[in-house]
Design a protein around this motif. Structure first.
Motif, mmCIF file in Angstrom:
data_model
loop_
_atom_site.group_PDB
_atom_site.id
_atom_site.type_symbol
_atom_site.label_atom_id
_atom_site.label_comp_id
_atom_site.label_asym_id
_atom_site.label_seq_id
_atom_site.Cartn_x
_atom_site.Cartn_y
_atom_site.Cartn_z
ATOM 1 N N TYR A 190 1.186 -1.250 -0.428
ATOM 2 C CA TYR A 190 0.117 0.272 0.162
ATOM 3 C C TYR A 190 0.535 1.543 -0.082
ATOM 4 O O TYR A 190 1.936 1.474 0.208
ATOM 5 C CB TYR A 190 -0.689 -0.010 1.037
ATOM 6 N N TYR A 203 -5.715 8.394 -8.055
ATOM 7 C CA TYR A 203 -4.553 7.434 -8.103
ATOM 8 C C TYR A 203 -4.752 6.271 -9.317
ATOM 9 O O TYR A 203 -6.178 6.116 -9.039
ATOM 10 C CB TYR A 203 -4.089 7.468 -7.486
ATOM 11 N N SER A 254 -7.226 7.983 -2.491
ATOM 12 C CA SER A 254 -6.611 7.595 -0.952
ATOM 13 C C SER A 254 -7.565 8.149 0.100
ATOM 14 O O SER A 254 -9.067 8.580 -0.238
ATOM 15 C CB SER A 254 -6.040 8.850 -1.132
ATOM 16 N N THR A 259 -3.401 4.601 -0.558
ATOM 17 C CA THR A 259 -4.354 3.904 -1.439
ATOM 18 C C THR A 259 -4.805 2.567 -1.073
ATOM 19 O O THR A 259 -4.419 1.974 0.186
ATOM 20 C CB THR A 259 -3.164 3.331 -2.328
#
Length: 177
Positions: free
Chosen positions: A113, A130, A145, A151
């Protein structure tokens, strides 16, 4: 009369079996074994802040003062029907910055992560779009996020290079520079 007794036994066993299944489905895993503090943690969808039911997760305690050997390895699991992931037992009171709880995507023993942070500082970037490009059963994952700037935990069956792209235009960091 004998048939009635057998019917009663079958009904009783069905009730006991159903109760055991309910208990199994409604019992959270416990992460950690040392300490008197307990916190139940749940997984929230980053955009809506709604609980993520029946979702694979990755959990690890990151607080340096917690020395429980259980915290040396992460906990993998699936949230329950209300989005709860686990009960953490610790020596000290934990807050949201003392552990990482994120959705797990993909299958396999390799994974990572990421923490999205501001340019030149350690301020988390929540709600940042992202894209992770890698290998395995999910070659590309688009996400947002969470509140701490984390993430998803991206997993694969083999070690591989991954690439992350961040939409800096959607971040508060972009407005400050």
């Amino acid at each position: 009369m004998n048939a009635f007794k057998w019917l009663l036994v079958v009904v009783l066993l069905a009730i006991i079996g159903g109760g055991g299944y309910w208990y199994y489905k409604n019992t959270l895993p416990t992460y950690g074994s040392e300490g008197t503090f307990e916190i139940t943690v749940g997984l929230l969808e980053p955009k809506t802040n709604q609980p993520m039911a029946d979702t694979p997760f990755y959990l690890v305690v990151t607080k340096d003062t917690e020395t429980d050997p259980a915290f040396h390895k992460p906990l993998f699991g699936v949230t329950d029907s209300t989005g709860r992931a686990a009960k953490i037992v610790s020596k000290t009171q934990l807050n949201a910055n003392d552990y990482v709880l994120v959705q797990k995507v993909g299958q396999g023993e390799y994974g990572k992560y990421f923490a999205l942070l501001g340019t030149g500082n350690s301020i988390p970037l929540p709600n940042t779009d992202y894209v992770i490009t890698g290998c395995g059963d999910i070659p590309e994952y688009k996400g947002v996020s969470n509140r701490q700037g984390y993430t998803v935990y991206y997993a694969a069956n083999q070690a591989c290079n991954i690439k992350m792209s961040i939409n800096w235009g959607s971040t508060l960091d972009n407005l400050l520079h």
